[in-house]
Design an enzyme around this catalytic site. Structure first.
Site, PDB file in Angstrom:
ATOM      1  N   SER A  15      79.391  62.602  48.100  1.00 51.31           N
ATOM      2  CA  SER A  15      80.296  62.061  49.112  1.00 51.31           C
ATOM      3  C   SER A  15      81.743  62.383  48.788  1.00 51.31           C
ATOM      4  CB  SER A  15      80.167  60.540  49.188  1.00 51.31           C
ATOM      5  OG  SER A  15      79.119  60.151  50.021  1.00 51.31           O
ATOM      6  N   ASP A  44      86.466  58.746  51.545  1.00 51.99           N
ATOM      7  CA  ASP A  44      86.607  59.928  52.390  1.00 51.99           C
ATOM      8  C   ASP A  44      88.055  60.128  52.823  1.00 51.99           C
ATOM      9  OD1 ASP A  44      83.945  60.625  52.320  1.00 51.99           O
ATOM     10  OD2 ASP A  44      83.437  59.685  54.220  1.00 51.99           O
ATOM     11  N   GLU A  72      82.610  54.012  51.311  1.00 52.58           N
ATOM     12  CA  GLU A  72      82.399  55.366  51.809  1.00 52.58           C
ATOM     13  C   GLU A  72      83.563  55.860  52.651  1.00 52.58           C
ATOM     14  OE1 GLU A  72      81.549  58.588  51.774  1.00 52.58           O
ATOM     15  OE2 GLU A  72      79.557  57.799  51.344  1.00 52.58           O
TER      16      GLU A  72
END
Length: 528
Positions: A445, A250, A246
């Site tokens: 995401s 990002d 994650e």
């Protein structure tokens, strides 16, 4: 304290959304814990500060709308008499953090506290945590002064919204290729902007960052890792895991699409107090960030009223300070993964102070920059763009003309989710680097930092912050009318809701056409 000394602050506690079991053991009564209290404002924030591009400074926010020193003194004195010690006070965010024995916290706030074991979706293996049961009470003399108490429970709150392919992906894109396909303004790279990422778990290894940006012909951007509430920021030894993915995706997507921006990665723990303190650190940083990217969430119904109120309040501060906040709408379709099969939406994406980012399936040729097709992402009940109608927030005035469906349970109007979208299908995913290996990843995401990077580039051109973006991009819209600055997505569904011309509860207004959007925003900011 007796019951007569208390008032009910909130009866809305969190609803478990992951399997958990109560433990026979009880918390050690003498163990020390911290809670954060949100205090009332001196005065309400004016409409023009949150609904227009008008911006207020951090200092003015604290002086005009921050915590009243008299309120702070009363809270400190009241809690101090019951054995709680103040460890931090922030006039601007109105958050006051106190520490004391768990037994004293339970008595002061009238809570029953029990230990549970469950899963943290950001980290492998079981995790033990506290959960407070029943109503949250408040010493009667603090009624109307303390608005929220966060930290009595430490259970995991949110999940990462990414997906990796189950088999060979259909097509993959680099972030740079997607920037060209979505017509990001080529003359701007985010220079002078600050892009904040809030990470609830996982690490990003410097070797992965350097190798990723080198493969794109880019210098590794300026990235600062900020520890919040004691969360570790140094990668642990051993191979990278999918739980590191994650934060890695990002930073890589944001850095590739806004390579001139300064990136700040606020690392915290996946519990209510960790989330609240990380958002406070990002929102009230000096200088203020241009945009904050939140690639996580969970169904609205699972958030405690205490935590949601405090987060909503911080997001209102962000709008007044000129900060745009982007959040993932979710990867589990119209149910948001809830087992009841009813429509649900993710929080914080459903907050009206957040730009909710949904997902699409993008079929395009990066060599020619031609998009052949784009549809709402849906490859199964737990692999589809989140979207629907908030059960908590009413219909914002800026969504009044786009025909948001009513709530399925009550027939009442509510805030429609998402606002915008971008490629998120794990079969047409983003190429990122994890553990020295290139992998494909999708999910809202990934769409979220893409939008955050675009906002940095647009803001660089505008030479002023945007703050709450929705009043600008929804202006003068009508139902089933294509919006300038967006690629309308009119095919597909996410379970309950079917895509249509104009705004819909799958992809919002659509995916970006960055150059056209910049032109629209130049005009609308000038008119505001």
């Amino acid at each position: 304290m007796t019951d007569d000394d208390h008032v009910v602050l909130s009866a809305h506690t969190s609803r478990p959304w992951l399997p958990e079991r109560p433990l026979d053991a009880s918390p050690v009564p003498g163990s020390t814990a911290r809670v954060s209290l949100l205090l009332r404002r001196r005065a309400p924030l004016p409409h023009q500060l949150v609904q227009t591009p008008a911006v207020i400074s951090n200092r003015e926010l604290a002086e005009r709308f921050g915590a009243d020193p008299a309120d702070i003194a009363l809270v400190e004195g009241t809690l101090g008499r019951h054995g709680l010690r103040t460890v931090q006070v922030d006039h601007e965010s109105r958050l006051l953090t106190v520490e004391g024995p768990l037994s004293a916290l339970a008595e002061v706030f009238g809570s029953r506290i029990r230990l549970y074991e469950g899963e943290d979706p950001f980290r492998p293996g079981p995790v033990r945590y506290r959960r407070h049961l029943g109503e949250v009470l408040l010493p009667a003399e603090l009624d109307g002064i303390v608005m929220s108490v966060v930290g009595l429970g430490t259970q995991p709150v949110a999940r990462p919204e990414f997906h990796v392919p189950d088999d060979e992906p259909r097509i993959t894109y680099s972030a740079v290729e997607l920037g060209r396909l979505y017509r990001f303004p080529a003359s701007h790279d985010g220079t002078g902007q600050r892009l904040a990422v809030v990470s609830l778990g996982g690490m990003c290894r410097p070797d992965d960052l350097d190798g990723y940006f080198r493969s794109l012909g880019l210098a590794t951007p300026d990235i600062t890792h900020v520890s919040v509430d004691g969360a570790p920021v140094t990668p642990q030894s051993g191979p990278a895991t999918r739980f590191d993915l994650e934060v890695t995706l990002d930073l890589q997507i944001a850095g590739a699409l806004a390579p001139g921006a300064t990136i700040l990665n606020y690392v915290t723990r996946n519990n209510g107090q960790g989330i609240l303190l990380a958002l406070k650190a990002a929102v009230h940083a000096t200088p203020s960030p241009t945009v904050i990217s939140l690639s996580w969430g969970s169904p609205e119904i699972t958030w405690s009223g205490q935590l949601a109120l405090a987060v909503h309040d911080l997001l209102e501060d962000a709008a007044a300070l000129g900060i745009t906040v982007c959040a993932a709408s979710g990867d589990s379709g119209s149910t948001s993964g809830m087992p009841d099969g009813a429509p649900h939406v993710n929080y914080p994406a459903s907050d009206p102070y957040v730009l909710a980012c949904g997902g699409t399936t993008l079929l395009a040729d990066p060599a020619t920059n031609v998009i052949h097709a784009e549809t709402a992402w849906n490859t199964g009940a737990f692999s589809a763009t989140g979207g629907g109608v908030s059960g908590v927030f009413g219909l914002p005035e800026w969504q009044a003309t786009v025909d948001v469906p009513v709530r399925s349970d009550s027939g009442e109007p509510g805030r429609g989710v998402p606002d915008v979208a971008a490629n998120a299908d794990n079969r047409t995913g983003y190429r990122v680097r994890l553990g020295g290996t290139e992998i494909c990843v999708g999910g809202t995401s990934a769409a979220t930092p893409l939008w955050a990077a675009l906002i940095c580039r647009v803001t660089q051109s505008l030479e002023r912050p945007l703050g709450l973006l929705q009043p600008l991009i929804y202006r003068d819209l009508q139902a089933e009318v294509v919006t300038t600055g967006f690629r309308d997505v009119v095919a597909g569904d996410n379970g309950t809701y079917t895509a249509r011309p104009g705004w819909d509860p799958n992809t919002g207004l659509g995916s970006p056409h960055g150059e056209d959007l910049l032109e629209v925003l130049h005009r609308r900011v000038a008119e505001a």
